[in-house]
Design a protein around this motif. Structure first.
Motif, mmCIF file in Angstrom:
data_model
loop_
_atom_site.group_PDB
_atom_site.id
_atom_site.type_symbol
_atom_site.label_atom_id
_atom_site.label_comp_id
_atom_site.label_asym_id
_atom_site.label_seq_id
_atom_site.Cartn_x
_atom_site.Cartn_y
_atom_site.Cartn_z
ATOM 1 N N ILE A 100 0.775 -1.370 -0.058
ATOM 2 C CA ILE A 100 0.146 0.011 0.239
ATOM 3 C C ILE A 100 0.965 1.493 0.163
ATOM 4 O O ILE A 100 0.609 2.253 -0.823
ATOM 5 N N ILE A 101 1.941 1.361 0.835
ATOM 6 C CA ILE A 101 2.655 2.580 0.965
ATOM 7 C C ILE A 101 3.685 2.613 -0.368
ATOM 8 O O ILE A 101 3.907 3.532 -0.621
ATOM 9 N N THR A 102 3.983 1.515 -1.107
ATOM 10 C CA THR A 102 4.732 1.768 -2.095
ATOM 11 C C THR A 102 3.800 2.465 -3.433
ATOM 12 O O THR A 102 4.436 2.919 -4.078
ATOM 13 N N GLU A 103 2.466 2.202 -3.253
ATOM 14 C CA GLU A 103 1.660 2.759 -4.284
ATOM 15 C C GLU A 103 1.424 4.138 -4.022
ATOM 16 O O GLU A 103 1.465 5.149 -4.479
ATOM 17 N N ALA A 104 1.060 4.331 -2.616
ATOM 18 C CA ALA A 104 0.499 5.517 -2.275
ATOM 19 C C ALA A 104 1.464 6.564 -1.800
ATOM 20 O O ALA A 104 1.388 7.754 -1.789
ATOM 21 N N GLY A 105 2.768 6.083 -1.685
ATOM 22 C CA GLY A 105 4.008 7.045 -1.379
ATOM 23 C C GLY A 105 4.486 7.912 -2.419
ATOM 24 O O GLY A 105 5.187 8.626 -2.170
ATOM 25 N N THR A 106 4.032 7.752 -3.481
ATOM 26 C CA THR A 106 4.067 8.652 -4.796
ATOM 27 C C THR A 106 3.395 10.062 -4.468
ATOM 28 O O THR A 106 3.994 10.858 -5.257
ATOM 29 N N ASP A 107 2.578 10.053 -3.540
ATOM 30 C CA ASP A 107 2.357 11.486 -3.171
ATOM 31 C C ASP A 107 3.454 12.382 -2.719
ATOM 32 O O ASP A 107 4.195 12.180 -2.134
#
Length: 254
Positions: A100-107
């Motif tokens: 999840i953080i790998t995808e959402a971490g692009t913020d």
């Protein structure tokens, strides 16, 4: 004092106050925010020990309560919490929360990532491909009729938290938050660790995520690795050690 003089003094005081109020305010220093994302089969309360350490040390900490219903829903839940922060974010994920953080971490608000006994998939890769389930623990998973997954309560302590008190794992085993099996087959469209600093905590006694595979993922991502002698439930059994790595990540962006 005459009425005229009194009026003049009152007017001057009013003008001074108005002028003073017009001065630009000095912005308060921006603090680092920590956002914690739980993994499969548990909820955000698993972060309580880590939360207590971080807040005591002065950090603003938020915990995501993603539904585990789909990868898209879970990423959206993380992004929703990130959007509420008022400055730079250290995004932390445990287990499946790593995907999840790998995808959402692009913020753009996210400045660093911390993986806690967590998956680190790449773009176009699924969680199942990044870290296949260990055969000795995969046999203990129990699918529901509608495609969700539980862990056999009788095996919860051994597979998730062998270093936790028996009474605690007994409760957790019967308070599981089932996860949609489909989340492990969702392909990632982004990998934040490719462009942002990352840290990985590897639990050396992990029976859910193979430590060797965890090392491989961390090396691929260029993550700074910290080994902790603990089970997959390292966030619960070793909150001080986990918080120390998160604070190292936070200091790196302050």
């Amino acid at each position: 004092m005459t009425a005229t003089r009194t009026s003049l003094v009152t007017m001057m005081a009013f003008m001074f106050a108005a002028t003073a109020g017009a001065q630009p305010a000095v912005p308060a220093p921006t603090a680092v925010n920590i956002v914690l994302v739980h993994g499969a089969l548990i909820d955000g309360s698993a972060w309580r020990g880590v939360y207590d350490v971080l807040t005591k040390d002065g950090y603003n900490v938020s915990v995501v309560q993603q539904p585990l219903t789909s990868f898209e829903d879970d990423v959206a839940a993380a992004r929703r919490v990130i959007a509420q922060q008022n400055g730079p974010v250290v995004l932390v994920g445990h287990s499946y929360g790593g995907a999840i953080i790998t995808e959402a971490g692009t913020d753009p608000m996210v400045k660093a990532l911390v993986y806690v006994a967590a998956l680190q998939p790449d773009v176009g890769e699924t969680s199942a491909e990044a870290a296949p389930a260990r055969p000795d623990s995969a046999k203990d998973l129990r699918p529901s009729q509608d495609g969700f997954v539980f862990l056999d309560p009788a095996r919860f302590a051994a597979d998730f938290g062998a270093d936790l008190p028996a009474a605690q794992t007994a409760f957790m085993a019967h308070a599981q938050m089932p996860v949609s099996g489909a989340v492990f087959n969702a392909k990632l469209t982004a990998a934040a660790w490719r462009t942002k600093p990352s840290y990985a905590i590897i639990a050396t006694e992990d029976r859910a995520l193979d430590p060797e595979r965890a090392h491989w993922m961390a090396k691929r991502a260029g993550s700074k690795v910290t080994e902790v002698k603990a089970s997959h439930g390292v966030l619960i059994s070793q909150p001080q050690a986990v918080a120390a790595v998160i604070e190292t990540a936070a200091r790196g962006i302050e």
